[in-house]
Design an enzyme around this catalytic site. Structure first.
Site, short mmCIF file in Angstrom:
data_model
loop_
_atom_site.label_atom_id
_atom_site.label_comp_id
_atom_site.label_asym_id
_atom_site.label_seq_id
_atom_site.Cartn_x
_atom_site.Cartn_y
_atom_site.Cartn_z
CG ASP A 37 57.91 51.76 100.00
OD1 ASP A 37 57.96 52.28 101.13
OD2 ASP A 37 58.91 51.32 99.41
CG HIS A 38 53.41 56.70 99.94
ND1 HIS A 38 52.10 57.08 99.75
CD2 HIS A 38 53.88 56.36 98.72
CE1 HIS A 38 51.81 56.99 98.46
NE2 HIS A 38 52.87 56.56 97.83
CB THR A 104 59.75 58.23 88.52
OG1 THR A 104 58.41 58.63 88.22
CG2 THR A 104 60.33 57.46 87.33
N GLY A 105 58.43 57.91 91.76
CA GLY A 105 58.24 58.52 93.06
C GLY A 105 57.47 59.82 93.06
CD GLU A 106 54.29 59.18 94.74
OE1 GLU A 106 54.72 58.86 95.86
OE2 GLU A 106 53.87 58.35 93.91
CG ASN A 109 56.50 59.20 99.46
OD1 ASN A 109 55.91 59.21 100.54
ND2 ASN A 109 55.86 59.02 98.32
#
Length: 336
Positions: A37-38, A104-106, A109
């Site tokens: 999911d990006h 916790t994402g990047e 994104n």
């Protein structure tokens, strides 16, 4: 119970093509799928469809395969209430075969889409609160929530989940695995060497024990990079072209927020690194041995990620020639 899955990469394929692959994966015997999911892909060569729309399409195109994001970040570009609604909707389309995996994402994104990129401790605190809010909303009643990061006022999901949706928490390094054990229903990670995986499992179990849970009953999911082809160079080229940025730890720590930044970051990845991180072989026994290594560590869901060169050929042949051998090996060892 062991589940063998396929990794869907919207960073590499257009959404309609990816739908053909998930239908084929179900027919080939894959039991579960995780889809990235990006907002941005890892390289300028890639694609970037909206994963939650794709999951809805995949839900109605399939009948038995388990579906979920691997992983979504419910703290910045998404409000957790929206992720609660999205996952509940997928569960209505695919009841009993929907899961939610969160991380916790990047910056690739989150910063690119919102201009915000808090440091890791704050993002972790945000995720703990987001997980709590999502679970409250899934109960189906009105939720007035006053957190440190999120607020709702009499929010309610008028189309709640039809079944219990498990939340798997991502951990890429041992230091974050304790959090996953404390807040998740299970763990999801990416293979980055056996020792790293073993320490992640140990810390995950510690976190679960700390809050009185039995970690042996909690699923542990892992992505394994493979290629089932005799064209080793083509497989290496595919991994390098689309996924090299994800093979460098700095990508997850620094504020690198465009595909070009990711691509430059991944330019240091050479053939030796890719061969170390992947199993490229046409010998089924090599792939069975890879699976055995992680099953023995306690992983219950193995997602096989192939970057090519021919995705459909991989799905069909891996399903017929490798998956049955893994299941047979696991069954034999279970009764031994």
């Amino acid at each position: 119970m062991l589940k063998l899955g396929w990794k869907a990469g919207p960073e590499q394929y257009q959404p309609a093509e990816l739908l053909d692959y998930v239908v084929a994966a179900e027919k080939a015997g894959f039991e579960t799928v995780d889809v990235s999911d990006h907002f941005h892909p890892w390289s300028e060569h890639g694609h970037s469809c909206f994963t939650w729309a794709w999951l809805g399409a995949a839900a109605v195109k399939t009948r038995s395969i388990e579906l979920g994001p691997g992983v979504t970040c419910p703290i910045l570009r998404y409000h957790p209430a929206i992720i609660a609604q999205a996952a509940a909707t997928i569960d209505n389309l695919a009841p009993g075969r929907t899961y939610l995996a969160v991380g916790t994402g990047e910056a690739l994104n989150e910063y690119s889409a919102t201009g915000s990129w808090p440091d890791y401790p704050e993002r972790r605190a945000m995720m703990a609160e987001a997980i709590h809010l999502i679970r409250e909303l899934w109960k189906g009643g009105e939720v007035t929530f006053n957190g440190d990061y999120y607020r709702t006022r009499r929010a309610r999901l008028y189309t709640p989940p039809l079944s219990r949706i498990p939340i798997y928490v991502s951990s890429l390094v041992p230091e974050s695995a304790r959090f996953a054990g404390m807040h998740g229903d299970g763990l999801i990670t990416v293979a980055n060497g056996p020792e790293n995986a073993k320490q992640i499992v140990r810390n995950f179990e510690k976190g679960a024990h700390e809050i009185g849970r039995n970690p042996s009953s909690m699923p542990r999911l892992i992505e394994l990079s493979v290629a089932y082809t005799d064209d080793r160079n083509a497989a290496i080229d595919c991994f390098k072209k689309y996924w090299a940025g994800a093979m460098v730890p700095a990508m997850f720590n620094l504020n690198l927020y465009t595909p070009k930044m990711s691509e430059l970051n991944g330019s240091v990845v050479g053939m030796d690194t890719i061969l170390k991180k992947t199993c490229i072989s046409t010998d089924p026994d090599d792939h069975v041995e890879l699976a055995r290594k992680y099953i023995d560590m306690g992983f219950t869901h193995l997602f096989f990620h192939s970057a090519g060169p021919d995705q459909m050929d991989f799905i069909v042949k891996y399903g017929s020639q490798v998956l049955p051998r893994i299941r047979q090996m696991q069954a034999q060892e279970a009764v031994a």
